[in-house]
Scaffold this active site. Structure first.
Site, short mmCIF file in Angstrom:
data_model
loop_
_atom_site.label_atom_id
_atom_site.label_comp_id
_atom_site.label_asym_id
_atom_site.label_seq_id
_atom_site.Cartn_x
_atom_site.Cartn_y
_atom_site.Cartn_z
N HIS A 58 0.73 -1.03 0.18
CA HIS A 58 0.07 -0.04 0.05
C HIS A 58 1.05 1.14 0.03
CE1 HIS A 58 -4.21 -1.54 1.29
NE2 HIS A 58 -3.64 -2.73 0.86
N GLU A 60 0.78 3.54 1.80
CA GLU A 60 1.09 4.21 2.78
C GLU A 60 2.13 3.95 3.55
OE1 GLU A 60 -2.97 4.87 2.58
OE2 GLU A 60 -1.61 3.82 2.28
N CYS A 88 -6.74 2.16 5.01
CA CYS A 88 -7.57 0.47 5.42
C CYS A 88 -7.00 0.30 7.37
CB CYS A 88 -7.26 -0.11 4.43
SG CYS A 88 -5.28 -0.14 4.57
N CYS A 91 -2.98 0.57 7.17
CA CYS A 91 -2.51 1.21 7.26
C CYS A 91 -2.13 2.18 8.44
CB CYS A 91 -2.38 2.65 6.47
SG CYS A 91 -2.27 0.94 4.64
#
Length: 170
Positions: A58, A60, A88, A91
């Site tokens: 991801h 992040e 999410c 993260c």
């Protein structure tokens, strides 16, 4: 910093959008972020899950890893993350663990967001660290990028399905 002009949230969110566009160019869901410390971008990240074939890729997490390396510490106290889409649960948890000071979010994610949409992990008093949250910075631009990506994806999948059905009939 005397005499220097502090950059505003829009400036950094535009940088996060640039990262999201890199993801889109690779066929990834266009999510991007930057991490800022002392008014300087110290890390950038964009979604690479499909490219890397890795659930953890991801935007992040990419940026947190880079920022930690740059600062030589896992603690990112005093840092702000600007991210195009609400994080999410994974993260959001990483942001708490990294001791991020603030997160600035472009658009919300009603299906998977854990910074206010489904729940809000970052501001739960039960955790040992809370993260200040700002929502809706350049919301329309961030949302439009995602909507455009998914619209094009649906059209492409529809066309592929049509081509497959056409070749089966031949």
């Amino acid at each position: 910093m005397a005499g220097e002009k502090r950059r505003d949230a829009d400036y950094y969110m535009k940088e996060a959008i640039r990262q999201a566009k890199k993801a889109a160019a690779m066929g990834e869901v266009p999510i991007g972020c930057v991490i800022v410390s002392e008014d300087k971008i110290i890390a950038r990240g964009y979604n690479r899950r499909t490219t890397d074939k890795n659930t953890l890729a991801h935007a992040e997490l990419q940026a947190i890893r880079k920022a930690s390396k740059k600062l030589g510490d896992w603690r990112l106290e005093g840092c702000t993350m600007y991210v195009t889409l609400e994080p999410c649960q994974m993260c959001a948890g990483a942001l708490i663990q990294a001791r991020m000071t603030e997160v600035v979010i472009g658009c919300m994610n009603p299906k998977a967001g854990c910074v206010g949409s489904i729940l809000n992990l970052l501001e739960m008093p039960e955790f040992n660290h809370q993260v200040k949250v700002v929502r809706g910075v350049m919301e329309e631009e961030c949302s439009a990028l995602l909507k455009s990506f998914f619209k094009e994806l649906r059209l492409r999948l529809k066309e592929e399905k049509k081509n497959v059905e056409g070749s089966v009939e031949s």
